[in-house]
Design an enzyme around this catalytic site. Structure first.
Site, mmCIF file in Angstrom:
data_model
loop_
_atom_site.group_PDB
_atom_site.id
_atom_site.type_symbol
_atom_site.label_atom_id
_atom_site.label_comp_id
_atom_site.label_asym_id
_atom_site.label_seq_id
_atom_site.Cartn_x
_atom_site.Cartn_y
_atom_site.Cartn_z
ATOM 1 N N CYS A 2 0.405 0.259 0.355
ATOM 2 C CA CYS A 2 -0.062 -0.985 0.945
ATOM 3 C C CYS A 2 -1.346 -0.705 1.717
ATOM 4 O O CYS A 2 -1.758 0.438 1.867
ATOM 5 C CB CYS A 2 0.992 -1.573 1.887
ATOM 6 N N GLY A 28 -3.077 -3.580 -2.435
ATOM 7 C CA GLY A 28 -1.917 -4.454 -2.562
ATOM 8 C C GLY A 28 -2.326 -5.870 -2.871
ATOM 9 O O GLY A 28 -3.191 -6.421 -2.195
ATOM 10 N N ASN A 101 2.668 1.191 5.635
ATOM 11 C CA ASN A 101 2.324 1.654 4.291
ATOM 12 C C ASN A 101 3.156 2.889 4.002
ATOM 13 O O ASN A 101 3.074 3.883 4.724
ATOM 14 C CB ASN A 101 0.831 1.999 4.218
ATOM 15 N N GLY A 102 3.974 2.849 2.953
ATOM 16 C CA GLY A 102 4.796 3.995 2.603
ATOM 17 C C GLY A 102 6.184 3.570 2.184
ATOM 18 O O GLY A 102 6.404 2.433 1.742
ATOM 19 N N TYR A 257 -6.431 7.929 -7.733
ATOM 20 C CA TYR A 257 -6.425 6.529 -8.172
ATOM 21 C C TYR A 257 -6.554 5.507 -7.052
ATOM 22 O O TYR A 257 -7.359 4.582 -7.141
ATOM 23 C CB TYR A 257 -5.131 6.258 -8.954
#
Length: 500
Positions: A2, A28, A101-102, A257
């Site tokens: 995210c 996201g 985030n995670g 990426y």
């Protein structure tokens, strides 16, 4: 994966959080949200959709205050329900909002703990709501009338002791400031910066440095693994290492990426790392395929362009743009559901026949996950008249699921799982396939920062630094497979309606 952002400023933050979220939109596309504070009360807007779909003028006017946090959601499991859009909020203690985030790998056990110990009810399937309540519970243990830095750091240390997995966090305490912290392995990125203005110093914490520099902030440094930062409304900055087990195990896929090429993560320029990936991959081709007959190198837009160009330069082969991208289609990799991903590939990319006809083409992509996109792209090249179609991946073969916040699902849905390089080539329809060597990938990153010694490479090796049990992966596979996701999407379709 995210995107998160937190800003404490001397002026209203709503527009800057919005602009920062736009810059991080690649992290996201499922939902977006923002919470701001004027020091007395909170103002919140969160909803499914892209940033420019969630926030309109009337919403922005209602988001008042000089302090706030924002979030971009990318679901790895469960539904795309609007109720799971972040940031989340609890009123006790102090009124805490949090964006994460995670992925927590022990979320079910923590959820039970919260109810038994504190009678805290978790209203969603999101592990981020669990993380928020763990932080709130830890802060409650040492709460005084107004929160102080040492209480924040004690609470974060409590989070580290209880939570397993990956988490980069920004949190806001309604009257008392902004908090940021990173798990002891530093799996997900978090960076801090400041900007000096005529009104004073503004502060920002975000997933990627690009969110800071595009708005005139100076990058101060990355938040270290296990470290916490607390910024008061008066602009006082407090930091402390909150774990005695902190070490760098940054997710290597951020460099491959996820991150924008103009970002710097843990003092490594992502663009330069991707250049080295292309160079190292070309050297492998030279070693193992000395008499190659590659006529042209063509990237799969956008992430692989940097690696593909360097690969072409090193091989001495022409580089050409062979696919035109429709920029109004989202990133295929992070679309939920196999059917939607497959449908989107042809809408997203259109080949230029003149660059393929009669040529031996080397296609370069950053990675191959499910193989859906790769298979379609190889077929496009053949349909455009390519003589032979070769395929190069800037990362090694992805054979294992990711459990730290990336939607690399059940192992059985990963095209390289249990397959050799030749078998994957056949599966995507390529005449030849060559993967990056893992040591060469690591070298491409550590050349930029020799202090980085270890990475989370679990998707390539199957080695997980948090040591999960076999039963965890069995349950993960049942929750992450595409059939389950499609069921979830149908079940919550009513939440996807365009209503306020």
């Amino acid at each position: 994966m995210c995107g998160i952002i937190g800003i404490l400023s001397n002026s209203p933050v709503n527009q800057e959080i919005y602009d920062g979220l736009l810059v991080l939109q690649h992290r996201g596309q499922d939902a977006a949200g923002m919470v701001t504070s004027d020091g007395k009360r909170l103002y919140i807007r969160r909803k499914n959709g892209l940033v420019n779909e969630v926030f309109h003028e009337k919403n922005m006017q209602g988001l008042q205050g000089n302090m706030g946090i924002g979030h971009l959601r990318y679901p790895t499991a469960g539904s795309s329900s609007a109720s799971e859009a972040q940031p989340f909020y609890v009123n006790s203690p102090y009124g805490i909002s949090l964006a994460h985030n995670g992925n927590l790998t022990n979320a079910p056990a923590l959820k039970k703990e919260l109810y038994k110990q504190d009678r805290r009810h978790i209203n969603t399937d999101s592990d981020s709501e669990i993380l928020l309540n763990i932080f709130a519970q830890e802060l409650q243990k040492c709460a005084t009338y107004r929160v102080h830095p040492e209480e924040i750091f004690t609470a974060v240390a409590g989070v580290h002791n209880r939570c397993q997995g990956a988490y980069a966090v920004v949190a806001m305490i309604t009257r008392d400031g902004i908090v940021g912290f990173r798990d002891p392995n530093g799996i997900r990125p978090l960076v801090y910066g400041k900007r000096v203005t005529e009104n004073g110093t503004d502060h920002m914490i975000a997933s990627e440095s690009v969110a800071l520099v595009t708005q005139g902030y100076e990058i101060v440094r990355d938040i270290e693994p296990g470290e916490a930062i607390f910024i008061t409304p008066e602009g006082q900055v407090h930091t402390k290492q909150c774990s005695d087990k902190a070490r760098y195990n940054t997710c290597i896929f951020e460099y491959v990426y996820f991150a924008r090429p103009d970002s710097v993560i843990d003092n490594v320029f992502v663009h330069k790392a991707r250049m080295r990936m292309g160079h190292n991959l070309a050297e492998r081709i030279d070693r193992e395929w000395k008499n190659h007959d590659i006529d042209v190198v063509i990237p799969i837009p956008d992430t692989s362009r940097t690696s593909a160009l360097e690969l072409a330069i090193t091989l001495g082969v022409p580089y050409r743009e062979g696919y035109i991208k429709n920029r109004y289609i989202g990133r295929t990799f992070i679309m939920p559901g196999q059917a939607e991903r497959k449908k989107s590939v042809r809408r997203k990319l259109n080949p230029l026949d003149i660059e393929f006809k009669g040529k031996n083409v080397m296609l370069v992509d950053d990675s191959i996950v499910r193989g859906t996109t790769s298979r379609e792209i190889v077929q496009m090249a053949r349909d455009s008249g390519a003589k032979n179609v070769y395929f190069a991946s800037a990362s090694p073969a992805i054979r294992y699921p990711n459990i730290y916040g990336i939607d690399m699902p059940a192992a059985t849905e990963l095209i390289a799982h249990g397959k050799t390089e030749a078998e994957v080539a056949a599966a995507i329809g390529a005449d030849k396939l060559i993967y990056q060597n893992l040591d060469d990938l690591i070298d491409a990153i550590t050349t930029g920062n020799p202090d980085l010694k270890q990475f989370d490479c679990s998707v390539f090796t199957g080695e997980y630094i948090t040591g999960e049990s076999e039963s965890y992966f069995t349950e993960l596979e049942s929750n992450r497979n595409d059939a389950k996701k499609n069921q979830d999407e149908e079940r919550v379709a009513i939440d996807m309606s365009d209503s306020d």
